[in-house]
Design a protein around this motif. Sequence first.
Motif, PDB file in Angstrom:
ATOM      1  N   GLU A 284       5.545  -1.855  -1.062  1.00  0.00           N
ATOM      2  CA  GLU A 284       5.441  -1.579   0.206  1.00  0.00           C
ATOM      3  C   GLU A 284       6.697  -0.455   1.049  1.00  0.00           C
ATOM      4  OE1 GLU A 284       3.997  -5.446   2.223  1.00  0.00           O
ATOM      5  OE2 GLU A 284       3.804  -5.401  -0.145  1.00  0.00           O
ATOM      6  N   PRO A 285       7.509  -1.444   0.719  1.00  0.00           N
ATOM      7  CA  PRO A 285       8.732   0.008   1.200  1.00  0.00           C
ATOM      8  C   PRO A 285       8.398   1.424   1.031  1.00  0.00           C
ATOM      9  CG  PRO A 285      10.088  -1.962  -0.107  1.00  0.00           C
ATOM     10  CD  PRO A 285       8.027  -2.264  -0.601  1.00  0.00           C
TER      11      PRO A 285
ATOM     12  N   GLN B  28       7.620  -5.736  -5.151  1.00  0.00           N
ATOM     13  CA  GLN B  28       6.765  -6.039  -5.853  1.00  0.00           C
ATOM     14  C   GLN B  28       6.377  -7.526  -5.573  1.00  0.00           C
ATOM     15  OE1 GLN B  28       8.422  -5.344  -9.550  1.00  0.00           O
ATOM     16  NE2 GLN B  28       6.586  -3.919  -9.836  1.00  0.00           N
ATOM     17  N   GLY B  29       6.480  -8.440  -3.471  1.00  0.00           N
ATOM     18  CA  GLY B  29       5.898  -8.988  -3.612  1.00  0.00           C
ATOM     19  C   GLY B  29       6.786 -10.542  -4.533  1.00  0.00           C
TER      20      GLY B  29
ATOM     21  N   SER C   1      -1.585  -5.458 -11.376  1.00  0.00           N
ATOM     22  CA  SER C   1      -2.210  -4.523 -10.321  1.00  0.00           C
ATOM     23  C   SER C   1      -0.501  -3.507 -10.609  1.00  0.00           C
ATOM     24  CB  SER C   1      -2.812  -4.058  -9.555  1.00  0.00           C
ATOM     25  OG  SER C   1      -1.340  -5.606  -8.378  1.00  0.00           O
ATOM     26  N   TYR C   2       1.078  -4.205 -10.817  1.00  0.00           N
ATOM     27  CA  TYR C   2       2.404  -4.370 -11.172  1.00  0.00           C
ATOM     28  C   TYR C   2       2.341  -2.949 -12.613  1.00  0.00           C
ATOM     29  CZ  TYR C   2       2.956  -6.135  -6.748  1.00  0.00           C
ATOM     30  OH  TYR C   2       2.939  -6.136  -4.762  1.00  0.00           O
ATOM     31  N   GLY C   3       1.265  -3.091 -14.064  1.00  0.00           N
ATOM     32  CA  GLY C   3       1.188  -2.664 -14.962  1.00  0.00           C
ATOM     33  C   GLY C   3       1.300  -4.269 -15.616  1.00  0.00           C
TER      34      GLY C   3
ATOM     35  N   ARG D  13       5.791 -15.553 -11.478  1.00  0.00           N
ATOM     36  CA  ARG D  13       5.504 -14.554 -12.162  1.00  0.00           C
ATOM     37  C   ARG D  13       3.826 -14.812 -12.819  1.00  0.00           C
ATOM     38  NH1 ARG D  13       9.839  -9.892 -14.559  1.00  0.00           N
ATOM     39  NH2 ARG D  13      10.174  -9.726 -12.556  1.00  0.00           N
ATOM     40  N   ILE D  14       3.680 -15.881 -13.299  1.00  0.00           N
ATOM     41  CA  ILE D  14       2.556 -15.879 -14.208  1.00  0.00           C
ATOM     42  C   ILE D  14       1.717 -16.236 -13.387  1.00  0.00           C
ATOM     43  CG2 ILE D  14       1.925 -17.989 -16.323  1.00  0.00           C
ATOM     44  CD1 ILE D  14       4.284 -18.559 -16.901  1.00  0.00           C
ATOM     45  N   LEU D  15       1.744 -17.480 -12.483  1.00  0.00           N
ATOM     46  CA  LEU D  15       0.771 -17.448 -10.784  1.00  0.00           C
ATOM     47  C   LEU D  15       0.304 -16.330 -10.377  1.00  0.00           C
ATOM     48  CD1 LEU D  15       2.456 -21.020  -9.062  1.00  0.00           C
ATOM     49  CD2 LEU D  15       1.015 -20.761 -11.558  1.00  0.00           C
TER      50      LEU D  15
END
Lengths: 663, 663
Positions: free
Chosen positions: A137-138, A260-261, A376-378, A510-512
């Motif tokens: 986003e930034p 990355q949220g 979606s972030y790889g 991260r898993i969730l």
Amino acid sequence: MATNTTKTGQPFDRDVLDSLLRRTGFYMPSFEIYGGEKGLFDYGPPLTALQSNFVDLWRKHFVLKEKMLEVDTTIITPEPVFVTSGHVAKFADFMSKDPKTGEIFRTDHLIKQVLAARLKADQDARGKTIEVEKPDEPQKKKKIKDVKIEKLDDAVAQEYNETLAKLDNYDGHGFNQLINKFQIKGPTSGADLDPPKPFNLMFQTYIGPSADKPNGYLRPETAQGQFLNFQKLLEFNKQKMPFASASIGKSFRNEISPRQGLLRVREFLVAEIEHYVDPEAGKKHDRFQLLKDTKLTLLNRHTQLAGSEKTEVMTVGDAVENKVIDNETLGYFIVRIQDFLLKLGIDHSKLRFRQHMANEMAHYAADCWDAELYGSYGWIECVGCADRSAYDLTVHMNKTGAPLVVRENLPEPRKFQEYQIDLNKKKLGPKFRKDAKAVESAVESLSQDLREKLSLELKNSGKITVDIPSVGNGKTELDKDLISIEQREVTQHVREYTPNVIEPSFGIGRILYHLLEHSFWTRQSAESSDEPSARNVLSIPPLIAPIKVLIVPLSNHADFKPFLRQLTSTLDDLDVANSIDDSSASIGKRYSRNDELGTPFGVTVDFQTVKDKTITLRERDSTKQVRASQEDICHAIEALVRGRETWEQVSKRLPEFTSQEVD
Amino acid sequence: MATNTTKTGQPFDRDVLDSLLRRTGFYMPSFEIYGGEKGLFDYGPPLTALQSNFVDLWRKHFVLKEKMLEVDTTIITPEPVFVTSGHVAKFADFMSKDPKTGEIFRTDHLIKQVLAARLKADQDARGKTIEVEKPDEPQKKKKIKDVKIEKLDDAVAQEYNETLAKLDNYDGHGFNQLINKFQIKGPTSGADLDPPKPFNLMFQTYIGPSADKPNGYLRPETAQGQFLNFQKLLEFNKQKMPFASASIGKSFRNEISPRQGLLRVREFLVAEIEHYVDPEAGKKHDRFQLLKDTKLTLLNRHTQLAGSEKTEVMTVGDAVENKVIDNETLGYFIVRIQDFLLKLGIDHSKLRFRQHMANEMAHYAADCWDAELYGSYGWIECVGCADRSAYDLTVHMNKTGAPLVVRENLPEPRKFQEYQIDLNKKKLGPKFRKDAKAVESAVESLSQDLREKLSLELKNSGKITVDIPSVGNGKTELDKDLISIEQREVTQHVREYTPNVIEPSFGIGRILYHLLEHSFWTRQSAESSDEPSARNVLSIPPLIAPIKVLIVPLSNHADFKPFLRQLTSTLDDLDVANSIDDSSASIGKRYSRNDELGTPFGVTVDFQTVKDKTITLRERDSTKQVRASQEDICHAIEALVRGRETWEQVSKRLPEFTSQEVD
């Protein structure tokens, strides 16, 4: 190679999922009404419930099933602990400041961004389109000033690519050279950047009223708290090896520029296991045989060194036999991690285990395999499985003198020649004061080879010099008044050793997040409906879904109320999380709202219920319904939620129902 | 009055329990091998499991049963939030420094200690012995210098007693006067103390790489994180009132001088509920009628003001009707708290609810009842149940302008005259910049009375002055270019209000510690035994016991192994926490070890098992045993652990077994 599509094969759109998650209260930026704070997020009711079901399942899968010793140690940690562990010196990222704007960037991320943008521009100029990582986003708002659509020299493009591949190898000096060489400037101002500086990622704090400078940290991992208690835990385990401790708790990283949220945050929940194993026994595991035929998708170090990301599927038995995975214990935990992730609902095709390359391992690790999840972030590291060797227990023992070792009775006594050290403790104490223990411990940990050498030196010069990093200038001189070294015959009845540690470490957030990406899809509904034509669904497995059952009355009719009360109370007693939606929206709309929340089942109370006390049960993914007595339906739900029955079984054994849902 | 005896009527000895808890790994001082850190403790395996069972039960009892919205918000909190909430200004204790020794004391504790010691010396001199509070550990070693066995003047003794009774009323200046008046000196040095200084109890930290001074805190409660999300939660609840949010998480207090073991610590787990209620509806609760006959032991404010600690037992219905407890919602939660504590195993005779006196309430509270538990430290607050009124939501709304309010459609529109304020926002923005929102919000919250007054002032002088503490010097001047105030007729369709908050807040560590005190007793065993004659038992209820079943083979015989494996696997599948003790200690000793850990059941595998596959089941408190098939025993255990059957029922329905335990 995994592709970025939903489980039903639709192209995955992160913005759609993200807007769903925010709108339905899965998460929200912390302190949003105060303008928010980067890298901090609050979990709303659905994600909090999902997280607590995760923790519950994790505890059953690991702690209870493997009889691990779970501990709860403190977040606040006094400085000396992290000095010893190496975190004060080494747990840092480099940052670059733009002196004109005051902006601070994580140096490696900035270099990566700029070079990747130039390579992209080069490809554009050459008329090729390549898929680049979706910008965070930034970056959406910020323009990188120096990037024009411009062709690069082939040699330059190659140098950029090579630099990107080994970016983890550089230190501050190296980064500075890259910045100068590639003319990397402040991305918004175009100004020259200040030279990169290391920034320690631990949050600092002040413990007690007399601290005039920071004297403690918020832990970056739960591991140290476990290691410090090793002696007590071994005792609790009645001196038996191997065994594991475990801990679930908040940990912290003061990220330079979080992005990355939910993936890169400053405060996060981790679940960590420290499995202590005898290094001389080859790190065997006595339940390895039970799972040796399990297949794993592996990306090993050699493949990566050759510049490839090609994974291999092989059984863990073969992987250990062929030394792809170093030992049985590491292999055992990799399989147990995979079992857990699949039970959770992670898409198997989006899971791989990647071995760390030598240059990217944490300072304490001897070997490391990450469970990476694709989204979606790889590919993102979500579980680390590291062999920390004897590093941590050794440094803490050397520093404090506490015997963080295992003592094992030998079946037969062993006799051998050994160089022994005698210290004159009456003189040692007064001379070294608070460092005396450290000197003693360092001297006692000297190898036999070194002792032999030092015994000669002592004989010749009357004194020796020992390296003790934690004392004085690092070189400690001891003369023959203080120390003697002699060879003697020894009979050993007890073997003493420092165990090695295998550490599976789970980043729960991260898993969730990946579970949500993997669960998400869009249902196209019938055209005739008055509902939105595309409906989002989160197919979270019943076992861990936040709410298991939505109770829906057909309308607000008073006759339905007693049934709602009874149903919710019955389900409460069965420990099945449920909620009632008696709003005036249509049944179809109410179910649709709950499909978005990942609620796997719905029951409807209608006029038929008032007549014959039957209710309908709807399953989220198929939208199929069955109808039966309240009792039968409640017991079916319990069986479904506990994993004792599948929907396929239930839908066969109970009568189908088709009419009521307005869809 | 509760007395300090065990559940079996023995005198309670804290040192015996404490040594048991340390020896068996319930808890350990954090960083012990580094010399420890005051006020920080690690939980070992038994206490960690007990804590996680507590959390699980709490979630079922409150969150699931009451359909609360659980959230997980961050520990790290930026400074402005706690400035607004009042914690930066008011969440402090006073500390006194001894300039000679550098020691720092919590001022109120020091005064209390010294005066109590003098009163004790006075009583001793008069030949009376009174029971004084058992001193905390640090005092055991330190001598208070100025205390001689000396008779006090009656007037002085009375003044001391009166001072002690109202010690919560003093501020720094008042404490200083007491110190001078009563000649209180440094307890170890006898030196004059520095004047008392306030010390804020929040841990400070630095968020992000550019912070050059602390810009954040570790939260001292989870409440603020819940309040800040009020709007989102109300939306999640589909705008329905009343509702509650809840949160379980670590909170922090940088205690000046932590003592009392697990009771006063710097890092602790809390479980907090914020129940939002319409203040105009009289804070009714729609399930109050279901529990109105529940009896409570109450110590109200008036009794305390009269200098008494005499409790009254009355039903919650009577208490609310007679305004002892202010309203139904407060009463409802007090009963639900009591239900929970009793389910947990707290001794009913050691539980009372005490109303706060006006001077001891937190800065945000309008009324407060504490659930106090009795133990060896006296009566200790373990659950607070506070009415925080609309304080927090109001201050955050005023500061940020976020509408932390409920909007309710009126059944019929209301017409009335109202003073309305119009602001010229085009001028307001440029003039007040970042404060514009705060000015707008403050002005909009002005009462009708004030508006009437200000409208006159504006007419007369062309400008008005408004108190806005968060802006500038607190006095904001607005002229008629910026603001107009006029009376108009208004038709209202929607009612807007700030809900009041009832907050039950559980200090989990304190409750668990008292549960351990209340569970502890000593069993005298038969004289003939070779075991220690007195054995300690923790009678923790099966529902929350750390481990539910100990599996014990009679010996190390190989024939027993398959049974052990099968039993542990069956119990794992039933989600019943179990462990195996196949050490060489006698069965009696192994059971005894587990009685100390609070394990309620034991099963024995012996030679009879190999013959007919039966096993024995032993109950901890009675030491009685039954014998039946493995399947029957495992199902009996499941029923016992889930609370579906009592031991009395099981021991009647399964055949008794008497011979094997060597006791």
